[in-house]
Design an enzyme around this catalytic site. Sequence first.
Site, PDB file in Angstrom:
ATOM      1  N   GLY A  89      71.962   0.137 -72.668  1.00 41.73           N
ATOM      2  CA  GLY A  89      72.277   1.348 -73.328  1.00 41.73           C
ATOM      3  C   GLY A  89      74.019   1.417 -73.550  1.00 41.73           C
ATOM      4  O   GLY A  89      74.671   1.127 -72.726  1.00 41.73           O
ATOM      5  N   ARG A  91      68.896  -3.921 -75.787  1.00 43.89           N
ATOM      6  CA  ARG A  91      68.339  -3.959 -74.402  1.00 43.89           C
ATOM      7  C   ARG A  91      67.554  -5.433 -74.077  1.00 43.89           C
ATOM      8  O   ARG A  91      66.459  -5.382 -73.294  1.00 43.89           O
ATOM      9  CB  ARG A  91      67.507  -3.023 -74.164  1.00 43.89           C
ATOM     10  CG  ARG A  91      68.180  -1.655 -73.729  1.00 43.89           C
ATOM     11  CD  ARG A  91      67.250  -0.560 -72.966  1.00 43.89           C
ATOM     12  NE  ARG A  91      68.043   0.565 -72.971  1.00 43.89           N
ATOM     13  CZ  ARG A  91      68.852   0.965 -71.927  1.00 43.89           C
ATOM     14  NH1 ARG A  91      69.000  -0.180 -71.101  1.00 43.89           N
ATOM     15  NH2 ARG A  91      69.536   2.000 -71.587  1.00 43.89           N
ATOM     16  N   GLU A  92      67.999  -6.417 -75.140  1.00 46.24           N
ATOM     17  CA  GLU A  92      67.356  -7.716 -74.860  1.00 46.24           C
ATOM     18  C   GLU A  92      67.483  -8.189 -73.638  1.00 46.24           C
ATOM     19  O   GLU A  92      68.731  -8.379 -72.811  1.00 46.24           O
ATOM     20  CB  GLU A  92      67.969  -8.508 -75.651  1.00 46.24           C
ATOM     21  CG  GLU A  92      67.306 -10.077 -75.867  1.00 46.24           C
ATOM     22  CD  GLU A  92      66.236  -9.964 -76.846  1.00 46.24           C
ATOM     23  OE1 GLU A  92      66.291  -9.156 -77.809  1.00 46.24           O
ATOM     24  OE2 GLU A  92      65.202 -10.577 -76.452  1.00 46.24           O
ATOM     25  N   GLY A 151      75.249  -2.444 -67.765  1.00 41.06           N
ATOM     26  CA  GLY A 151      74.636  -2.112 -66.574  1.00 41.06           C
ATOM     27  C   GLY A 151      73.774  -2.948 -65.530  1.00 41.06           C
ATOM     28  O   GLY A 151      73.903  -3.993 -65.501  1.00 41.06           O
ATOM     29  N   ASN A 152      72.995  -2.206 -64.849  1.00 40.56           N
ATOM     30  CA  ASN A 152      72.342  -3.140 -63.899  1.00 40.56           C
ATOM     31  C   ASN A 152      71.393  -4.289 -64.427  1.00 40.56           C
ATOM     32  O   ASN A 152      71.663  -5.320 -64.027  1.00 40.56           O
ATOM     33  CB  ASN A 152      71.034  -2.277 -62.808  1.00 40.56           C
ATOM     34  CG  ASN A 152      71.908  -1.294 -62.118  1.00 40.56           C
ATOM     35  OD1 ASN A 152      72.803  -1.513 -61.495  1.00 40.56           O
ATOM     36  ND2 ASN A 152      71.371  -0.145 -62.383  1.00 40.56           N
ATOM     37  N   ILE A 191      76.385   5.326 -68.034  1.00 40.28           N
ATOM     38  CA  ILE A 191      76.788   6.678 -67.508  1.00 40.28           C
ATOM     39  C   ILE A 191      76.077   7.071 -66.291  1.00 40.28           C
ATOM     40  O   ILE A 191      76.318   8.002 -65.823  1.00 40.28           O
ATOM     41  CB  ILE A 191      76.228   7.631 -68.816  1.00 40.28           C
ATOM     42  CG1 ILE A 191      74.668   7.516 -68.939  1.00 40.28           C
ATOM     43  CG2 ILE A 191      76.941   7.442 -69.965  1.00 40.28           C
ATOM     44  CD1 ILE A 191      74.188   8.656 -69.605  1.00 40.28           C
ATOM     45  N   ASP A 192      74.865   6.266 -65.824  1.00 40.50           N
ATOM     46  CA  ASP A 192      74.231   6.322 -64.534  1.00 40.50           C
ATOM     47  C   ASP A 192      74.983   6.291 -63.336  1.00 40.50           C
ATOM     48  O   ASP A 192      74.648   6.644 -62.388  1.00 40.50           O
ATOM     49  CB  ASP A 192      72.986   5.528 -64.617  1.00 40.50           C
ATOM     50  CG  ASP A 192      72.061   5.852 -65.801  1.00 40.50           C
ATOM     51  OD1 ASP A 192      72.251   6.799 -66.299  1.00 40.50           O
ATOM     52  OD2 ASP A 192      71.114   5.013 -66.135  1.00 40.50           O
ATOM     53  N   GLN A 202      74.533  12.602 -74.245  1.00 35.99           N
ATOM     54  CA  GLN A 202      75.350  12.351 -72.831  1.00 35.99           C
ATOM     55  C   GLN A 202      75.753  11.023 -73.201  1.00 35.99           C
ATOM     56  O   GLN A 202      76.875  10.652 -72.130  1.00 35.99           O
ATOM     57  CB  GLN A 202      74.299  12.203 -71.807  1.00 35.99           C
ATOM     58  CG  GLN A 202      73.878  13.559 -71.376  1.00 35.99           C
ATOM     59  CD  GLN A 202      72.435  13.515 -70.607  1.00 35.99           C
ATOM     60  OE1 GLN A 202      72.560  13.510 -69.356  1.00 35.99           O
ATOM     61  NE2 GLN A 202      71.375  13.352 -71.117  1.00 35.99           N
TER      62      GLN A 202
END
Length: 362
Positions: A14, A76-77, A114-115, A138-139, A285
């Site tokens: 994302g 998001r592959e 991200g993760n 953003i998380d 957001q």
Amino acid sequence: MTAQKRLGILTSGGDAPGLNAAIRALARTAMNRYGMEVIGIEQGYRGLIENRYRIMGEQDISGILPRGGTILGASREKPFKDSEWRTADGSGAVESIKKNYKDLRLDCLAVLGGNGSQTTANLLTQEGLHVIGIPKTIDNDIAHNDMSFGFHTAVDIATEAVDRLHTTAASHNRVMIIEVMGHKAGWLALYAGIAGGSDIIIIPEIPYRIEAITAHLQARKKQGKNFSVITIAEGARSYAERDMSKKALRESRKGMTGSIGYRLAAEITAASGAEARVTVLGYVQRGGTPSGYDRILATGFGAAAATFAAKNRYGVMAALQEGMIKPVPLTKVADKIKKVPKDHPMILTAYDIGTCFADTAY
Ligand code: F6P
């Protein structure tokens, strides 16, 4: 004469405010300070699978610092999971990535993600690619990293929303529920909830009890406060759901319409008769211009990652630790989630000022 180093950049997962600031810093440092060639891969790992890229120059990164989104596009592959993906010649996604990495003559690949994206970065490292991660989400839930860029901007956006809900809640004597992002970790709900003065904050790490919520609403009423604002993370669970597997949770929520905020509103009304309204903040957001803090953080990460590339420090992620950006092995970051510890200083502070986490059994 040694050949010019080639650095690939991709943005995965994302999007988050600050991606363009990071791309700019990474590309500028790589090109101008270390004389590298920079290749922008389009739409995350998908672009690397499909060999979609552009050779980047100063004109590509000029003026992008304050821009939201990512100039490279994102997806998001998950090449190690989407095994059904096949190239025209029948080879798989990972094989295709390895081939394109080689054909593009990349010396290194910077993964802004991200993760999940850092987990993929680690797997690609094990496949022999030179990868450097940059933490974006953003998380704010990436392991071994104090702060990812995007988080600060999202906190600002969510805080403003909580502020706005406060005034309308007070006018109408209502319970206002605001649902913010965060599936597994509640950093955003916690920080925006505290910054906006939410009366109740519900995060995935602390399962909620409806009795605790109604008791808190009752206690506020006794103080003459006929309204309340609740900030809830999208991944929150009730106490009864605390140990459920993903599958069991899906099963038990089968009949439920809408997201967790709506379910909580129905539970509150059923338990107390109070009128509860829901706002799901959603993608605002993640959108729009990054805060000053996120621009600085993203710039620091980008420049540091270019320096790691120049020094052949591969298989690492640039991580913020106690104010310093350091290389942390991707093996340590992969498959982990940085959750909010129940004794985190901000949780304890929130308890101190009377914030309810809906965890006390009455
Ligand atoms: O990855 C960050 C995040 O913002 C999560 O908090 C959210 O659940 C998710 O992305 C949703 O994004 P998408 O719909 O793009 O998968």
